[in-house]
Design an enzyme around this catalytic site. Structure first.
Site, PDB file in Angstrom:
ATOM      1  N   ASN A 143      -3.399 -50.768  81.359  1.00  0.00           N
ATOM      2  CA  ASN A 143      -3.618 -52.204  81.192  1.00  0.00           C
ATOM      3  C   ASN A 143      -2.390 -52.967  80.652  1.00  0.00           C
ATOM      4  O   ASN A 143      -2.514 -54.000  80.010  1.00  0.00           O
ATOM      5  CB  ASN A 143      -4.882 -52.472  80.354  1.00  0.00           C
ATOM      6  CG  ASN A 143      -4.768 -51.903  78.956  1.00  0.00           C
ATOM      7  OD1 ASN A 143      -3.759 -51.306  78.600  1.00  0.00           O
ATOM      8  ND2 ASN A 143      -5.803 -52.092  78.154  1.00  0.00           N
ATOM      9  N   GLU A 196       2.214 -50.222  62.709  1.00  0.00           N
ATOM     10  CA  GLU A 196       2.725 -49.982  64.064  1.00  0.00           C
ATOM     11  C   GLU A 196       4.202 -50.373  64.190  1.00  0.00           C
ATOM     12  O   GLU A 196       4.948 -49.718  64.908  1.00  0.00           O
ATOM     13  CB  GLU A 196       1.861 -50.747  65.077  1.00  0.00           C
ATOM     14  CG  GLU A 196       0.463 -50.157  65.183  1.00  0.00           C
ATOM     15  CD  GLU A 196      -0.437 -50.885  66.165  1.00  0.00           C
ATOM     16  OE1 GLU A 196      -1.562 -50.414  66.385  1.00  0.00           O
ATOM     17  OE2 GLU A 196      -0.026 -51.924  66.733  1.00  0.00           O
ATOM     18  N   TYR A 241      -1.881 -43.460  68.803  1.00  0.00           N
ATOM     19  CA  TYR A 241      -3.276 -43.835  69.047  1.00  0.00           C
ATOM     20  C   TYR A 241      -4.253 -42.930  68.302  1.00  0.00           C
ATOM     21  O   TYR A 241      -5.381 -42.725  68.752  1.00  0.00           O
ATOM     22  CB  TYR A 241      -3.568 -43.787  70.557  1.00  0.00           C
ATOM     23  CG  TYR A 241      -3.160 -45.044  71.290  1.00  0.00           C
ATOM     24  CD1 TYR A 241      -3.737 -46.281  70.987  1.00  0.00           C
ATOM     25  CD2 TYR A 241      -2.212 -45.013  72.322  1.00  0.00           C
ATOM     26  CE1 TYR A 241      -3.386 -47.434  71.667  1.00  0.00           C
ATOM     27  CE2 TYR A 241      -1.855 -46.173  73.012  1.00  0.00           C
ATOM     28  CZ  TYR A 241      -2.449 -47.381  72.683  1.00  0.00           C
ATOM     29  OH  TYR A 241      -2.112 -48.528  73.349  1.00  0.00           O
TER      30      TYR A 241
HETATM   31  P1  GDP Z   1      -6.693 -52.840  72.851  1.00  0.00           P
HETATM   32  O1  GDP Z   1      -6.478 -53.173  71.402  1.00  0.00           O
HETATM   33  O2  GDP Z   1      -7.207 -54.003  73.660  1.00  0.00           O
HETATM   34  O3  GDP Z   1      -5.496 -52.189  73.496  1.00  0.00           O
HETATM   35  O4  GDP Z   1      -7.906 -51.782  72.912  1.00  0.00           O
HETATM   36  P2  GDP Z   1      -8.231 -50.494  72.026  1.00  0.00           P
HETATM   37  O5  GDP Z   1      -7.405 -50.426  70.790  1.00  0.00           O
HETATM   38  O6  GDP Z   1      -9.719 -50.441  71.872  1.00  0.00           O
HETATM   39  O7  GDP Z   1      -7.838 -49.267  72.982  1.00  0.00           O
HETATM   40  C1  GDP Z   1      -6.505 -48.824  73.121  1.00  0.00           C
HETATM   41  C2  GDP Z   1      -6.235 -48.547  74.573  1.00  0.00           C
HETATM   42  O8  GDP Z   1      -7.071 -47.455  75.004  1.00  0.00           O
HETATM   43  C3  GDP Z   1      -6.595 -49.689  75.521  1.00  0.00           C
HETATM   44  O9  GDP Z   1      -5.596 -50.666  75.622  1.00  0.00           O
HETATM   45  C4  GDP Z   1      -6.804 -48.935  76.814  1.00  0.00           C
HETATM   46  O10 GDP Z   1      -5.544 -48.593  77.414  1.00  0.00           O
HETATM   47  C5  GDP Z   1      -7.488 -47.663  76.348  1.00  0.00           C
HETATM   48  N1  GDP Z   1      -8.960 -47.809  76.347  1.00  0.00           N
HETATM   49  C6  GDP Z   1      -9.741 -48.425  75.441  1.00  0.00           C
HETATM   50  N2  GDP Z   1     -11.048 -48.335  75.739  1.00  0.00           N
HETATM   51  C7  GDP Z   1     -11.106 -47.616  76.876  1.00  0.00           C
HETATM   52  C8  GDP Z   1     -12.192 -47.160  77.704  1.00  0.00           C
HETATM   53  O11 GDP Z   1     -13.371 -47.430  77.434  1.00  0.00           O
HETATM   54  N3  GDP Z   1     -11.856 -46.456  78.817  1.00  0.00           N
HETATM   55  C9  GDP Z   1     -10.559 -46.152  79.128  1.00  0.00           C
HETATM   56  N4  GDP Z   1     -10.317 -45.436  80.240  1.00  0.00           N
HETATM   57  N5  GDP Z   1      -9.514 -46.545  78.369  1.00  0.00           N
HETATM   58  C10 GDP Z   1      -9.777 -47.266  77.266  1.00  0.00           C
END
Ligand code: GDP
Length: 162
Positions: free
Chosen positions: A114, A128, A51
């Site tokens: 999630n 990835e 990440y």
């Molecule tokens: P995804 O592609 O939908 O998984 O979202 P992202 O790539 O933006 O973020 C990666 C992961 O980081 C997400 O699946 C969440 O587990 C976590 N995450 C993203 N945005 C947030 C946030 O605003 N708050 C928190 N607590 N976790 C977040």
């Protein structure tokens, strides 16, 4: 429509609650096939490296703690428009905003926990997949070809017996 491969992760919260089978069934029902799969337990550093793009975000520490809190199932899904379709099946990042019937709406515990990850573009899918799998693990043609060469005498013998 184009045949694509994408990286999917069943995250620790879902693996812990024995939801792996139910989640895989949701992919298969929508036409995505699992073509490579492994259950592994990432270290916090490995989760951080996966990440890396989020390193400066406020939730980065919590995300790495969570992703290294138990085993995950990393898998390559293949199908028509697999990248977008996987993300549709997962639903929105925030489970409160996810549509009914999606993985995150049905199973996610919070924004962090999630339940699923899916690559968001062809470039990230490639990166990835390479993070978790070798070329031989993903490309069956390569597996067949290399084993045919490496085991050539055995391969030929098997053919003759048949
Ligand atoms: P995804 O592609 O939908 O998984 O979202 P992202 O790539 O933006 O973020 C990666 C992961 O980081 C997400 O699946 C969440 O587990 C976590 N995450 C993203 N945005 C947030 C946030 O605003 N708050 C928190 N607590 N976790 C977040």
């Amino acid at each position: 429509m184009s045949l694509e491969k994408t990286l999917s992760i069943i995250k620790p919260d879902a693996v812990k609650r024995d939801l792996t089978g139910k989640i895989i069934a949701m992919f298969e029902e929508k036409g995505l096939r699992v073509v490579a799969q492994k259950k592994i337990w990432l270290s916090k550093e490995q989760a951080g490296s996966f990440y890396d793009i989020h390193r400066d975000r406020p939730f980065f520490g919590e995300l790495c703690e969570f992703m290294s809190s138990g085993p995950i199932v990393a898998q390559v899904l293949q199908g028509d428009n697999a990248i977008e379709l996987n993300r549709e099946i997962m639903g929105a990042t925030n489970p409160e905003q996810a549509e009914a019937g999606t993985i995150r709406k049905e199973f996610a515990l919070s924004m962090t926990e999630n339940s699923a990850h899916g690559s968001d573009s062809p470039e990230t899918a490639k990166q990835e997949i390479r993070f978790f799998f070798s070329g031989l693990e993903v490309d069956f043609a390569a597996v067949f070809f290399s084993s045919a060469i490496l085991n050539f005498p055995k391969f030929e013998r098997t053919n003759k017996i048949r």
